[in-house]
Design a protein around this motif. Sequence first.
Motif, PDB file in Angstrom:
ATOM      1  N   ALA A  40     -54.061  43.752 -63.929  1.00 41.64           N
ATOM      2  CA  ALA A  40     -52.687  44.259 -63.890  1.00 41.64           C
ATOM      3  C   ALA A  40     -52.400  44.927 -62.542  1.00 41.64           C
ATOM      4  O   ALA A  40     -51.307  44.782 -61.987  1.00 41.64           O
ATOM      5  N   PHE A  41     -53.377  45.630 -62.014  1.00 41.20           N
ATOM      6  CA  PHE A  41     -53.228  46.259 -60.702  1.00 41.20           C
ATOM      7  C   PHE A  41     -53.018  45.203 -59.618  1.00 41.20           C
ATOM      8  O   PHE A  41     -52.136  45.333 -58.768  1.00 41.20           O
ATOM      9  N   LEU A  42     -53.814  44.128 -59.643  1.00 42.15           N
ATOM     10  CA  LEU A  42     -53.649  43.056 -58.666  1.00 42.15           C
ATOM     11  C   LEU A  42     -52.292  42.374 -58.813  1.00 42.15           C
ATOM     12  O   LEU A  42     -51.651  42.022 -57.824  1.00 42.15           O
ATOM     13  N   SER A  43     -51.851  42.220 -60.032  1.00 46.20           N
ATOM     14  CA  SER A  43     -50.531  41.640 -60.278  1.00 46.20           C
ATOM     15  C   SER A  43     -49.442  42.511 -59.672  1.00 46.20           C
ATOM     16  O   SER A  43     -48.514  42.014 -59.020  1.00 46.20           O
ATOM     17  N   THR A  44     -49.564  43.808 -59.854  1.00 40.82           N
ATOM     18  CA  THR A  44     -48.601  44.751 -59.271  1.00 40.82           C
ATOM     19  C   THR A  44     -48.605  44.661 -57.756  1.00 40.82           C
ATOM     20  O   THR A  44     -47.545  44.638 -57.122  1.00 40.82           O
ATOM     21  N   LEU A  45     -49.775  44.592 -57.156  1.00 45.99           N
ATOM     22  CA  LEU A  45     -49.863  44.460 -55.699  1.00 45.99           C
ATOM     23  C   LEU A  45     -49.194  43.185 -55.208  1.00 45.99           C
ATOM     24  O   LEU A  45     -48.470  43.193 -54.214  1.00 45.99           O
ATOM     25  N   ASN A  46     -49.435  42.092 -55.904  1.00 39.31           N
ATOM     26  CA  ASN A  46     -48.824  40.823 -55.506  1.00 39.31           C
ATOM     27  C   ASN A  46     -47.298  40.889 -55.556  1.00 39.31           C
ATOM     28  O   ASN A  46     -46.618  40.374 -54.680  1.00 39.31           O
ATOM     29  N   VAL A  47     -46.771  41.536 -56.576  1.00 38.07           N
ATOM     30  CA  VAL A  47     -45.316  41.701 -56.674  1.00 38.07           C
ATOM     31  C   VAL A  47     -44.822  42.589 -55.533  1.00 38.07           C
ATOM     32  O   VAL A  47     -43.811  42.290 -54.893  1.00 38.07           O
ATOM     33  N   LEU A  48     -45.536  43.653 -55.256  1.00 36.44           N
ATOM     34  CA  LEU A  48     -45.122  44.555 -54.180  1.00 36.44           C
ATOM     35  C   LEU A  48     -45.065  43.861 -52.827  1.00 36.44           C
ATOM     36  O   LEU A  48     -44.178  44.134 -52.023  1.00 36.44           O
ATOM     37  N   PHE A  49     -46.004  42.948 -52.562  1.00 38.83           N
ATOM     38  CA  PHE A  49     -45.983  42.219 -51.292  1.00 38.83           C
ATOM     39  C   PHE A  49     -44.663  41.476 -51.110  1.00 38.83           C
ATOM     40  O   PHE A  49     -44.150  41.372 -50.004  1.00 38.83           O
ATOM     41  N   LEU A  50     -44.114  40.964 -52.207  1.00 38.77           N
ATOM     42  CA  LEU A  50     -42.878  40.194 -52.107  1.00 38.77           C
ATOM     43  C   LEU A  50     -41.622  41.057 -52.067  1.00 38.77           C
ATOM     44  O   LEU A  50     -40.644  40.692 -51.428  1.00 38.77           O
ATOM     45  N   ILE A  51     -41.627  42.184 -52.757  1.00 37.12           N
ATOM     46  CA  ILE A  51     -40.390  42.975 -52.840  1.00 37.12           C
ATOM     47  C   ILE A  51     -40.328  44.130 -51.853  1.00 37.12           C
ATOM     48  O   ILE A  51     -39.273  44.726 -51.666  1.00 37.12           O
ATOM     49  N   LEU A  52     -41.435  44.444 -51.211  1.00 35.40           N
ATOM     50  CA  LEU A  52     -41.479  45.626 -50.356  1.00 35.40           C
ATOM     51  C   LEU A  52     -40.395  45.669 -49.275  1.00 35.40           C
ATOM     52  O   LEU A  52     -39.774  46.719 -49.093  1.00 35.40           O
ATOM     53  N   PRO A  53     -40.119  44.574 -48.559  1.00 37.69           N
ATOM     54  CA  PRO A  53     -39.040  44.668 -47.553  1.00 37.69           C
ATOM     55  C   PRO A  53     -37.693  45.063 -48.160  1.00 37.69           C
ATOM     56  O   PRO A  53     -36.976  45.892 -47.601  1.00 37.69           O
ATOM     57  N   ARG A  54     -37.358  44.510 -49.315  1.00 35.38           N
ATOM     58  CA  ARG A  54     -36.092  44.852 -49.971  1.00 35.38           C
ATOM     59  C   ARG A  54     -36.120  46.297 -50.462  1.00 35.38           C
ATOM     60  O   ARG A  54     -35.153  47.031 -50.323  1.00 35.38           O
ATOM     61  N   TYR A  55     -37.236  46.682 -51.062  1.00 35.91           N
ATOM     62  CA  TYR A  55     -37.350  48.041 -51.599  1.00 35.91           C
ATOM     63  C   TYR A  55     -37.208  49.076 -50.485  1.00 35.91           C
ATOM     64  O   TYR A  55     -36.487  50.061 -50.625  1.00 35.91           O
ATOM     65  N   ARG A  56     -37.857  48.828 -49.365  1.00 32.58           N
ATOM     66  CA  ARG A  56     -37.770  49.747 -48.219  1.00 32.58           C
ATOM     67  C   ARG A  56     -36.333  49.844 -47.720  1.00 32.58           C
ATOM     68  O   ARG A  56     -35.824  50.925 -47.460  1.00 32.58           O
ATOM     69  N   GLU A  57     -35.678  48.695 -47.609  1.00 31.79           N
ATOM     70  CA  GLU A  57     -34.289  48.653 -47.147  1.00 31.79           C
ATOM     71  C   GLU A  57     -33.382  49.486 -48.059  1.00 31.79           C
ATOM     72  O   GLU A  57     -32.541  50.249 -47.586  1.00 31.79           O
ATOM     73  N   VAL A  58     -33.586  49.357 -49.359  1.00 28.60           N
ATOM     74  CA  VAL A  58     -32.757  50.093 -50.322  1.00 28.60           C
ATOM     75  C   VAL A  58     -33.063  51.581 -50.265  1.00 28.60           C
ATOM     76  O   VAL A  58     -32.149  52.413 -50.231  1.00 28.60           O
ATOM     77  N   ARG A  59     -34.338  51.943 -50.247  1.00 24.82           N
ATOM     78  CA  ARG A  59     -34.717  53.366 -50.262  1.00 24.82           C
ATOM     79  C   ARG A  59     -34.246  54.118 -49.018  1.00 24.82           C
ATOM     80  O   ARG A  59     -33.981  55.316 -49.079  1.00 24.82           O
ATOM     81  N   LEU A  60     -34.132  53.422 -47.890  1.00 23.62           N
ATOM     82  CA  LEU A  60     -33.623  54.080 -46.682  1.00 23.62           C
ATOM     83  C   LEU A  60     -32.175  54.519 -46.860  1.00 23.62           C
ATOM     84  O   LEU A  60     -31.756  55.540 -46.323  1.00 23.62           O
ATOM     85  N   LYS A  61     -31.397  53.756 -47.614  1.00 18.68           N
ATOM     86  CA  LYS A  61     -29.980  54.067 -47.830  1.00 18.68           C
ATOM     87  C   LYS A  61     -29.739  54.806 -49.144  1.00 18.68           C
ATOM     88  O   LYS A  61     -28.772  55.544 -49.267  1.00 18.68           O
ATOM     89  N   ASN A  62     -30.601  54.572 -50.129  1.00 15.78           N
ATOM     90  CA  ASN A  62     -30.447  55.188 -51.446  1.00 15.78           C
ATOM     91  C   ASN A  62     -31.801  55.765 -51.865  1.00 15.78           C
ATOM     92  O   ASN A  62     -32.561  55.128 -52.587  1.00 15.78           O
ATOM     93  N   PRO A  63     -32.106  56.994 -51.421  1.00 11.78           N
ATOM     94  CA  PRO A  63     -33.434  57.557 -51.695  1.00 11.78           C
ATOM     95  C   PRO A  63     -33.718  57.812 -53.179  1.00 11.78           C
ATOM     96  O   PRO A  63     -34.856  58.047 -53.550  1.00 11.78           O
ATOM     97  N   HIS A  64     -32.708  57.703 -54.015  1.00  9.88           N
ATOM     98  CA  HIS A  64     -32.913  57.941 -55.451  1.00  9.88           C
ATOM     99  C   HIS A  64     -33.215  56.658 -56.220  1.00  9.88           C
ATOM    100  O   HIS A  64     -33.468  56.707 -57.421  1.00  9.88           O
ATOM    101  N   PHE A  65     -33.195  55.530 -55.514  1.00 12.59           N
ATOM    102  CA  PHE A  65     -33.466  54.247 -56.182  1.00 12.59           C
ATOM    103  C   PHE A  65     -34.927  54.194 -56.611  1.00 12.59           C
ATOM    104  O   PHE A  65     -35.827  54.535 -55.852  1.00 12.59           O
ATOM    105  N   VAL A  66     -35.154  53.768 -57.844  1.00 11.42           N
ATOM    106  CA  VAL A  66     -36.512  53.634 -58.385  1.00 11.42           C
ATOM    107  C   VAL A  66     -36.677  52.209 -58.911  1.00 11.42           C
ATOM    108  O   VAL A  66     -35.813  51.700 -59.608  1.00 11.42           O
ATOM    109  N   PHE A  67     -37.791  51.589 -58.557  1.00 10.03           N
ATOM    110  CA  PHE A  67     -38.090  50.236 -59.037  1.00 10.03           C
ATOM    111  C   PHE A  67     -39.209  50.308 -60.027  1.00 10.03           C
ATOM    112  O   PHE A  67     -40.203  50.919 -59.832  1.00 10.03           O
TER     113      PHE A  67
END
Length: 176
Positions: free
Chosen positions: A149-176
């Motif tokens: 499950a941890f490896l699965s989470t890491l794999n998902v993070l590799f794909l969404i991290l650029p979007r998540y970072r972009e959102v958190r810079l503008k909306n620091p309260h966003f939680v994924f």
Amino acid sequence: IDHAGIMVTALGLGGALGTLGLMLHMTYHTIAKSLLFLCAGNVYQHYLPWEERQRLGGFYTPEELVELVLDEIGYDSEDPKLAQKTFVDPASGSGAFLVGALSRLLNNLRKFGPPEMPSGRQPPWVRSEYELRAVQKCLHAVDIHPFAAFLSTLNVLFLILPRYREVRLKNPHFVF
């Protein structure tokens, strides 16, 4: 393609240092990220003892099989209604099917837009936030083994991290 503007700007404005930054950026996104993604299944196979994988029924799934199964079940990034479907992987392992489905969903959202996003032109970070919310709504996975499950989470993070970072810079309260 998402990073083409950054690379062109670095090349055009940055001189020698910008060119070096461009090369490092390209290297990271074409080699390192791909290797991290492709190695996760191998990590699972290597660090989890064979007996434990047998007991749990955990095996590495080749990418070709993932693509074939996703095609067969109709999980197609060209389907305009893909973001209205739910994908559930009840034995995700290191996330081969989950990541394949996520990749297709992200491509679909880029092409057709998130279904719940207000109409009209939105800033890129708003679009990314709606894309991430669609991912949360559409994709689900579980596994009996915490390491898988941890490896699965890491794999998902590799794909969404650029979007998540972009959102958190503008909306620091966003939680994924």
